[in-house]
Design a protein around this motif. Structure first.
Motif, PDB file in Angstrom:
ATOM      1  N   ALA A  18     -32.483   2.084 -17.888  1.00 41.25           N
ATOM      2  CA  ALA A  18     -33.381   3.163 -17.484  1.00 41.25           C
ATOM      3  C   ALA A  18     -32.607   4.412 -17.146  1.00 41.25           C
ATOM      4  O   ALA A  18     -33.176   5.477 -16.986  1.00 41.25           O
ATOM      5  CB  ALA A  18     -34.222   2.732 -16.294  1.00 41.25           C
ATOM      6  N   THR A  51     -27.865   2.141 -13.848  1.00 39.43           N
ATOM      7  CA  THR A  51     -28.251   1.324 -14.982  1.00 39.43           C
ATOM      8  C   THR A  51     -28.252   2.122 -16.262  1.00 39.43           C
ATOM      9  O   THR A  51     -28.511   3.312 -16.262  1.00 39.43           O
ATOM     10  CB  THR A  51     -29.659   0.728 -14.785  1.00 39.43           C
ATOM     11  N   SER A  94     -31.988  -2.835 -11.623  1.00 39.42           N
ATOM     12  CA  SER A  94     -31.483  -4.199 -11.441  1.00 39.42           C
ATOM     13  C   SER A  94     -29.978  -4.306 -11.272  1.00 39.42           C
ATOM     14  O   SER A  94     -29.491  -5.296 -10.743  1.00 39.42           O
ATOM     15  CB  SER A  94     -31.927  -5.078 -12.616  1.00 39.42           C
ATOM     16  N   ASP A 116     -35.633   0.792 -14.073  1.00 37.83           N
ATOM     17  CA  ASP A 116     -34.838  -0.428 -14.041  1.00 37.83           C
ATOM     18  C   ASP A 116     -33.679  -0.226 -13.063  1.00 37.83           C
ATOM     19  O   ASP A 116     -32.707   0.439 -13.360  1.00 37.83           O
ATOM     20  CB  ASP A 116     -34.310  -0.738 -15.436  1.00 37.83           C
TER      21      ASP A 116
END
Length: 199
Positions: free
Chosen positions: A165, A162, A151, A149
């Motif tokens: 993750a 993040t 994002s 992840d």
């Protein structure tokens, strides 16, 4: 790519490989017999280190270690792909994500018979803490490891950091900025990045 097959010694993770990370920290010393890795795969302070069948990924109930390993390999390939796609050199788990994941893991483990005080098994370390087994369903682990992840964007050299993750993807297009020294001796793998701008 360097792949080591380390054999089986449940309380000496990655033995006999001596892995040295940021600031000269030795993974075996940090872990002792209480290893922690985000998703059992990544470890903060050890960029580009990815474990297969790492801490708390053993299956003591329904499922297959082959499937579990395939989940980990897919996740690792996603990490390597993100490094290449973003023209980066390093990726590592954040301290926060690692701590959050392992706290959640231990909360689940405490509900299971493996952690019961009246049991004695190889799943437990010297303090009676279960460090070997994955307490969740494989479908959940499969979902969590489908892809890294990335994002949450951040400025400067940190592209992503993040908690979901637990990945910090660090950007640098200057290979001379990294002091990564490959194999120093027979059982020592160095991942030192003391001069890398993303700390």
């Amino acid at each position: 790519v360097i792949i080591y097959a380390t054999g089986f010694d449940n309380h000496r993770w990655l033995y006999p490989i001596n892995i040295v990370g940021r600031e000269g920290k030795v993974l075996a010393n940090e872990w002792g017999d209480d290893p922690q890795a985000n998703l059992g795969i990544t470890v903060p302070g050890y960029p580009n280190l990815f474990c297969i069948y790492g801490p708390a990924t053993n299956l003591a109930h329904a499922g297959s270690l082959v499937f579990n390993s395939e989940c980990q390999v897919r996740y690792i390939l996603g990490c390597i792909g993100a490094i290449l796609e973003n023209d980066c050199q390093l990726m590592e788990c954040t301290e926060e994500a690692n701590a959050e994941y392992n706290e959640r893991l231990q909360e689940w483990v405490k509900q299971l018979v493996w952690a019961n005080g009246s049991t004695n098994n190889w799943y437990k370390n010297s303090k009676g803490k279960v460090t070997a087994n994955l307490p969740w369903r494989l479908v959940d682990y499969w979902q969590w490891t489908r892809e890294p992840d990335l994002s949450q964007s951040a400025e400067e050299s940190r592209i992503a950091d993040t908690h979901a993750a637990g990945i910090a993807l660090c950007a640098s297009r200057q290979s001379s900025a990294v002091s990564s020294r490959g194999i120093q001796s027979r059982n020592t793998l160095f991942l030192s990045c003391d001069h890398f701008p993303c700390r």
